[in-house]
Enzyme design. Structure first.
Site, PDB file in Angstrom:
ATOM      1  N   GLU A  88      41.656  43.364  37.940  1.00 16.05           N
ATOM      2  CA  GLU A  88      40.211  43.160  37.708  1.00 16.05           C
ATOM      3  C   GLU A  88      39.638  42.109  38.643  1.00 16.05           C
ATOM      4  OE1 GLU A  88      39.331  42.259  33.589  1.00 16.05           O
ATOM      5  OE2 GLU A  88      40.791  43.705  32.823  1.00 16.05           O
TER       6      GLU A  88
ATOM      7  N   HIS B  87      40.202  37.230  37.801  1.00 15.96           N
ATOM      8  CA  HIS B  87      38.810  36.757  37.774  1.00 15.96           C
ATOM      9  C   HIS B  87      38.791  35.330  38.331  1.00 15.96           C
ATOM     10  CE1 HIS B  87      37.273  40.262  35.786  1.00 15.96           C
ATOM     11  NE2 HIS B  87      38.247  40.196  34.893  1.00 15.96           N
TER      12      HIS B  87
ATOM     13  N   GLU C 234      45.104  40.397  26.958  1.00 18.64           N
ATOM     14  CA  GLU C 234      44.662  39.034  26.622  1.00 18.64           C
ATOM     15  C   GLU C 234      45.209  38.559  25.278  1.00 18.64           C
ATOM     16  OE1 GLU C 234      40.374  39.263  27.114  1.00 18.64           O
ATOM     17  OE2 GLU C 234      40.553  39.904  29.191  1.00 18.64           O
TER      18      GLU C 234
ATOM     19  N   ASN D 292      48.279  42.627  30.299  1.00 19.80           N
ATOM     20  CA  ASN D 292      47.166  42.344  31.212  1.00 19.80           C
ATOM     21  C   ASN D 292      46.423  41.103  30.724  1.00 19.80           C
ATOM     22  OD1 ASN D 292      45.363  43.378  33.378  1.00 19.80           O
ATOM     23  ND2 ASN D 292      43.876  43.720  31.727  1.00 19.80           N
TER      24      ASN D 292
ATOM     25  N   ASP E 166      37.603  39.709  40.897  1.00 28.47           N
ATOM     26  CA  ASP E 166      36.301  39.386  41.481  1.00 28.47           C
ATOM     27  C   ASP E 166      36.307  37.888  41.747  1.00 28.47           C
ATOM     28  OD1 ASP E 166      35.917  38.541  38.810  1.00 28.47           O
ATOM     29  OD2 ASP E 166      34.397  40.057  38.375  1.00 28.47           O
TER      30      ASP E 166
HETATM   31  O1  9MR Z   1      33.049  43.900  32.581  1.00 24.75           O
HETATM   32  C1  9MR Z   1      33.055  44.006  31.160  1.00 24.75           C
HETATM   33  C2  9MR Z   1      31.652  43.790  30.621  1.00 24.75           C
HETATM   34  O2  9MR Z   1      30.837  44.871  30.978  1.00 24.75           O
HETATM   35  C3  9MR Z   1      31.685  43.622  29.112  1.00 24.75           C
HETATM   36  O3  9MR Z   1      30.403  43.266  28.665  1.00 24.75           O
HETATM   37  C4  9MR Z   1      32.714  42.548  28.751  1.00 24.75           C
HETATM   38  C5  9MR Z   1      32.803  42.344  27.244  1.00 24.75           C
HETATM   39  O4  9MR Z   1      33.897  41.587  26.897  1.00 24.75           O
HETATM   40  O5  9MR Z   1      33.991  42.943  29.245  1.00 24.75           O
HETATM   41  C6  9MR Z   1      34.030  42.967  30.628  1.00 24.75           C
HETATM   42  O6  9MR Z   1      35.327  43.286  31.097  1.00 24.75           O
HETATM   43  C7  9MR Z   1      36.385  42.389  30.740  1.00 24.75           C
HETATM   44  C8  9MR Z   1      37.649  43.204  30.640  1.00 24.75           C
HETATM   45  O7  9MR Z   1      37.497  44.265  29.750  1.00 24.75           O
HETATM   46  C9  9MR Z   1      38.824  42.347  30.240  1.00 24.75           C
HETATM   47  N1  9MR Z   1      38.971  41.220  31.115  1.00 24.75           N
HETATM   48  C10 9MR Z   1      37.786  40.418  31.346  1.00 24.75           C
HETATM   49  C11 9MR Z   1      36.632  41.328  31.802  1.00 24.75           C
HETATM   50  C12 9MR Z   1      35.398  40.501  32.135  1.00 24.75           C
HETATM   51  O8  9MR Z   1      34.918  39.861  30.997  1.00 24.75           O
END
Ligand code: 9MR
Length: 370
Positions: free
Chosen positions: A283, A254, A175, A218, A285
């Site tokens: 990732e 996402h 990111e 990513n 969903d």
């Molecule tokens: O799914 C993750 C969640 O449990 C955390 O609280 C969150 C904090 O930023 O991160 C989520 O995972 C993220 C991933 O690491 C990077 N891409 C976006 C994902 C969803 O926010």
């Protein structure tokens, strides 16, 4: 009708005259949801791994359920039976794995890698250079540029080196662009303090630590061709021209049914493929606004199934797209309701692990591809 009444009468009579233990228990139907013909990993063609995030840390830490990975047997069983790749949802992020400047904590990350190895699964490592979920000692520390560089280098060398040969793909830079395609110069401590060349260095250090790992860029909102994915395309060309060890580009995926499906996903993956990069969906969903009773409608679930299927088809159509990961498989543990108020139901199984149309759309798409 006659037969039904007869059976009922017989059973009722038996219940009266037999000791309790002899009364046949109401049989619950056998659960075949993880039977071989129902497993995504078995259905997948040989050149595609099908993955899931392994829940723990992050938003889970604030919930009233115990740690899913270590405490929920059904969760582990499903993760093991259905998937051929796993990603630590939070447990390899800086705040977990490097909680103090001079100490690392590998306990949970080790457990996930061991679990994957026992179950013949690949591992995606997530993430090395990111603006989020960094520990306070790092974000609030007062370091010189040289110290910061050394901190990042030590982190990458230590973490990637520890799992050398055991983690197939690493999200090295996560990111790093905003939606307009500008580097996150303010938010990302590394880019802010050390300049953009630190991105190339992160890839070089990761490659030194594990020459066999595939190293990825990513991000989210880069499924289609847009300003942000264009920025990744230009960066990729630049890094490759300078022989920086970049191996892959990954749209996270996402998605929301409130927005149209990014129909140019395949074209976008293809242009990175043509650069010689691997691609992956890392990732995915598909969330939705939930009706008042909190239950998605059939129409919503069908639309969701269609989005998952289209994304998988796009990946299957591109040669170098050989890893497709969903960001958790049960709504019970999804991050979505904790981030988007009123939204949810984003994964392929409901809270009780009952498979939704989206699960079956993935399963049938994999079977067809095989
Ligand atoms: O799914 C993750 C969640 O449990 C955390 O609280 C969150 C904090 O930023 O991160 C989520 O995972 C993220 C991933 O690491 C990077 N891409 C976006 C994902 C969803 O926010």
């Amino acid at each position: 009708m006659h037969t039904v009444r007869l059976v009922t009468t017989t059973l009722a009579a038996a219940a009266v005259s037999l000791p309790l233990a002899a009364v046949p228990a109401a049989a619950s139907p056998p659960d075949h949801s993880n039977a071989k013909h129902n497993r995504l990993r078995v259905a997948a063609p040989e050149d595609l791994v099908i993955g899931t995030a392994i829940a723990g840390g992050g938003h889970h830490a604030d919930q009233d359920y115990p740690d899913p990975f270590t405490s929920d047997k059904k969760y582990r069983k499903t993760a093991e039976r259905q998937f051929s790749s796993v990603t630590a949802e939070n447990q390899m992020k800086w705040e977990y794995i490097h909680p103090e400047r001079d100490s690392y904590n590998f306990d949970t990350a080790d457990a996930i890698v061991d679990f994957a190895e026992r179950n013949g699964q690949d591992v995606r490592g997530h993430a090395l250079l990111w603006h989020s979920q960094n520990p306070d000692w790092l974000e609030e520390g007062d370091f010189s540029d040289e110290e910061l560089r050394a901190i990042l280098r030590d982190h990458i060398t230590t973490v990637v080196g520890r799992y050398a040969g055991r983690i197939e793909q690493w999200d090295v830079a996560n990111e790093i662009f905003d939606d307009d395609g500008n580097l996150r110069t303010e938010e990302n401590i590394w880019i802010r303090e050390l300049g953009p060349e630190i991105i190339a260095d992160a890839f070089r250090w990761a490659h030194e630590a594990d020459p066999s790992a595939e190293l990825f860029l990513n991000d989210y909102n880069v499924e289609g061709i847009n300003a942000k994915s264009d920025a990744y395309y230009e960066l990729s060309r630049d890094l490759l021209a300078r022989e920086v060890p970049l191996h892959g580009f990954a749209p996270q995926g996402h998605l929301s049914i409130e927005y149209g499906f990014p129909g140019d996903l395949e074209d976008n993956l293809s242009r990175f493929d043509e650069l010689g990069l691997a691609t992956a969906i890392t990732e995915i969903d598909v969330r939705m606004e939930l009706p008042e009773d909190g239950r998605p409608t059939e129409a919503q679930l069908e639309q969701q199934a269609d989005y998952y299927q289209q994304a998988l088809r796009a990946c299957l159509s591109v040669d170098g797209c050989d890893s497709f990961t969903i960001w958790g498989f049960t709504d019970k543990y999804s991050w979505v309701p904790h981030t988007f108020e009123g939204e949810g139901a984003a994964t392929v199984m409901n809270d009780d692990f009952v498979r939704k149309p989206s699960f079956f759309s993935l399963l049938s798409t994999l079977k067809t591809a095989k």
